[in-house]
Design a protein around this motif. Structure first.
Motif, PDB file in Angstrom:
ATOM      1  N   GLU A  49      48.372  39.547  41.718  1.00  0.00           N
ATOM      2  CA  GLU A  49      49.044  41.362  41.753  1.00  0.00           C
ATOM      3  C   GLU A  49      49.379  41.151  39.801  1.00  0.00           C
ATOM      4  N   GLN A  51      46.612  39.999  37.429  1.00  0.00           N
ATOM      5  CA  GLN A  51      45.215  39.829  37.228  1.00  0.00           C
ATOM      6  C   GLN A  51      44.707  41.258  36.724  1.00  0.00           C
ATOM      7  N   ASP A  54      41.239  42.875  37.173  1.00  0.00           N
ATOM      8  CA  ASP A  54      41.068  43.185  38.329  1.00  0.00           C
ATOM      9  C   ASP A  54      40.739  44.775  38.669  1.00  0.00           C
ATOM     10  N   THR A  57      37.050  45.187  38.331  1.00  0.00           N
ATOM     11  CA  THR A  57      36.406  44.517  39.880  1.00  0.00           C
ATOM     12  C   THR A  57      36.920  45.479  40.902  1.00  0.00           C
ATOM     13  N   LYS A  58      38.283  45.501  40.737  1.00  0.00           N
ATOM     14  CA  LYS A  58      38.282  46.465  42.836  1.00  0.00           C
ATOM     15  C   LYS A  58      38.735  47.016  42.462  1.00  0.00           C
ATOM     16  N   ALA A  59      38.964  47.876  43.712  1.00  0.00           N
ATOM     17  CA  ALA A  59      39.916  49.128  44.310  1.00  0.00           C
ATOM     18  C   ALA A  59      41.339  48.478  44.164  1.00  0.00           C
ATOM     19  N   LEU A  60      42.090  49.519  44.099  1.00  0.00           N
ATOM     20  CA  LEU A  60      44.025  48.493  43.760  1.00  0.00           C
ATOM     21  C   LEU A  60      44.736  49.707  44.398  1.00  0.00           C
TER      22      LEU A  60
END
Length: 81
Positions: A49, A51, A54, A57-60
Motif C-alpha cells: 500500500e 509502493q 503503483d 502502473t495500476k488502478a488503485l
C-alpha cells in the motif's frame, strides 16, 4: 537504497546461491546481486500500500490513490474530502 514490495526478489538478490528455478534470470540479476553482496545497494521491503510507483502502473482504490498522491506531494485541486 532500493525499495521493493516483492520479498522473493529481495531474497533472490541477497542469496549467494543459485537456484534451479532462477537459472533463466540474465546478467541484470547477477549485477544486482553482486552490488547487494558488496554493500553498494540495499534492498528494503515496502508494504504494497506504500509502493509509490503503483500510482503510475495500476488502478488503485481511491483512498490508496490519494495517500500516494499526498506522499508524492501532488494535490488534486478537484478532490473534496
Amino acid at each position: 537504497m532500493f525499495f521493493c514490495d516483492n520479498q522473493s526478489a529481495i531474497q533472490l538478490a541477497s542469496n549467494p546461491f543459485s537456484h534451479e528455478h532462477s537459472k533463466h534470470i540474465d546478467i541484470d540479476y547477477h549485477f544486482i546481486r553482486e552490488n547487494v553482496n558488496s554493500g553498494f545497494l540495499r534492498l528494503v521491503h515496502v508494504k504494497l500500500e506504500y509502493q509509490l510507483a503503483d500510482i503510475l502502473t495500476k488502478a488503485l482504490p481511491q483512498q490508496q490513490f490519494h495517500l500516494i498522491m499526498s506522499k508524492l506531494g501532488i494535490l488534486d485541486i478537484y478532490f473534496s474530502s
